[in-house]
Design a protein around this motif. Sequence first.
Motif, mmCIF file in Angstrom:
data_model
loop_
_atom_site.group_PDB
_atom_site.id
_atom_site.type_symbol
_atom_site.label_atom_id
_atom_site.label_comp_id
_atom_site.label_asym_id
_atom_site.label_seq_id
_atom_site.Cartn_x
_atom_site.Cartn_y
_atom_site.Cartn_z
ATOM 1 N N ASP A 1 0.695 -1.414 0.081
ATOM 2 C CA ASP A 1 0.096 -0.104 -0.167
ATOM 3 C C ASP A 1 0.811 1.189 -0.210
ATOM 4 N N TYR B 1 -3.203 -16.059 -3.442
ATOM 5 C CA TYR B 1 -3.018 -14.602 -4.046
ATOM 6 C C TYR B 1 -4.256 -13.759 -4.115
ATOM 7 N N GLY B 2 -5.146 -14.586 -4.521
ATOM 8 C CA GLY B 2 -6.720 -14.021 -4.512
ATOM 9 C C GLY B 2 -7.455 -13.577 -3.236
ATOM 10 N N ASN B 3 -6.901 -13.914 -2.084
ATOM 11 C CA ASN B 3 -7.113 -13.345 -0.857
ATOM 12 C C ASN B 3 -6.862 -12.186 -0.442
ATOM 13 N N TYR B 4 -5.620 -11.718 -1.137
ATOM 14 C CA TYR B 4 -5.110 -10.324 -0.773
ATOM 15 C C TYR B 4 -4.460 -9.552 -1.898
ATOM 16 N N GLU B 5 -3.300 -10.036 -2.477
ATOM 17 C CA GLU B 5 -2.354 -9.249 -3.480
ATOM 18 C C GLU B 5 -3.198 -8.952 -4.749
ATOM 19 N N TRP B 6 -4.028 -9.976 -5.221
ATOM 20 C CA TRP B 6 -4.341 -9.939 -6.606
ATOM 21 C C TRP B 6 -5.617 -8.885 -6.393
ATOM 22 N N LYS B 7 -6.202 -8.670 -5.316
ATOM 23 C CA LYS B 7 -7.290 -7.550 -5.017
ATOM 24 C C LYS B 7 -6.744 -6.303 -5.657
ATOM 25 N N LYS B 8 -5.283 -5.969 -5.453
ATOM 26 C CA LYS B 8 -4.739 -4.845 -5.697
ATOM 27 C C LYS B 8 -4.153 -4.608 -6.983
ATOM 28 N N ARG B 9 -4.526 -5.717 -8.077
ATOM 29 C CA ARG B 9 -3.846 -5.482 -9.415
ATOM 30 C C ARG B 9 -4.345 -4.244 -10.179
ATOM 31 N N ASP B 10 -5.658 -4.214 -9.937
ATOM 32 C CA ASP B 10 -6.399 -3.121 -10.814
ATOM 33 C C ASP B 10 -5.916 -1.556 -10.464
#
Length: 414
Positions: free
Chosen positions: A99, A127-136
């Motif tokens: 962040d 990764y879908g639980n945390y990191e990938w949520k910030k990809r966009d």
Amino acid sequence: MKRNVLIIGAGGVAQVVAHKCAQNNDVLGDIHIASRTLSKCESILETVHAKRAMKQEGVLAAHQVDAMDSAAVAALIRETGAQIVINVGSAFVNMTVMDACIETGAAYIDTAIHEDPAKICEIPPWYGNYEWKKRDLCTEKGVTAILGAGFDPGVVNAFARFAADQMDEVKSIDIVDINAGSHGKYFATNFDPEINFREFTGTVYYWEDQQWKETSMFASGREWDLPVVGTQKAYQSGHDEVHSLAANYPKADVRFWMGFGDHYINVFTVLKNLGLLSEKPVMTAEGQEVVPLKVVKAVLPDPSSLAPDYTGKTCIGDLVKGVKDGKDIEMFVYNVADHKEAFDEVGSQGISYTAGVPPVAAAMLVASGEWDAKTMKNVEEMDPKPFFTLLDKMGLPTRVQIGGLGGEDKAWDA
């Protein structure tokens, strides 16, 4: 071009990162290291100076920061002028550090998946639980985030990509991690005991037949006949890279295997059965609340203390099976590292070395622009060849056995 690096963390891997950044400060610029304990950072810098690791004169500075405080990390990024952050702190701080990078525009590189201290082994894909949520958001802000750029995850993801690029279809990816070294202690873990044990107490998830399947730790094992280290027993384990490789190669079976000796398994089993690997607080007879897992961590040797007496080698690689021109094909892409050689060069054991060199190579590729993706990427989504080229020069050469294990052995670019 991006320059100036901030290293988050002050453990064994951070020491390797600091040395390798110093050895390449002509490319990376100013080098800063920060953790909650300033003295640990200063001790690492002392080893850098003792080894005369700085390639050229430049900034090499230590700082104190609570990496769980995203605002504080952002302030330090601005203060240091760091354009690249290498996060080798606890897996608990990934999201707060990321962040801070998104806020400041600095590139973010880590070596392991984020973990919530209150949860063990969440549902896949991890990764879908945390990191990938910030990809966009990374894409929107034009911020580069390279996830899991250690060895496993990291280099093994690049191994998979390299092999897959030479196949028309990938059928399976089996990652094998063997440490055939000896540290001479009765019992110790090679990296943070808390993270180590959390990794092995949960469900073992693997990707097979295009779906997630489950087993338990030490329930599925087999012998592997590997280069240099010979025949070794490894057990199917849950691991970060399975969760991104399954997303990028959904038609392939993806499994992770890690080597364990009988002694480790026996001690681990006793600790687990006694409840000493629990992350849930308990109350002592004296009315003191303690977390059993943290107590075990406190009494075990610090992984960084193992380095001076460590001997032997590691072998980590990917056995990738697929189809090329209608025929079955197998490749084993791997690296062999030596504990003593690692200690002689940077004062760390081989496990820390294999984990610490790759994120610096990734940082150099971000600095040059080759991996400055301006969005979030897992390592297998990047071109592996410039990565291998740097790793070859930095002490982790990539080898390939054509035809699978025991096949023709050669350098990756031969």
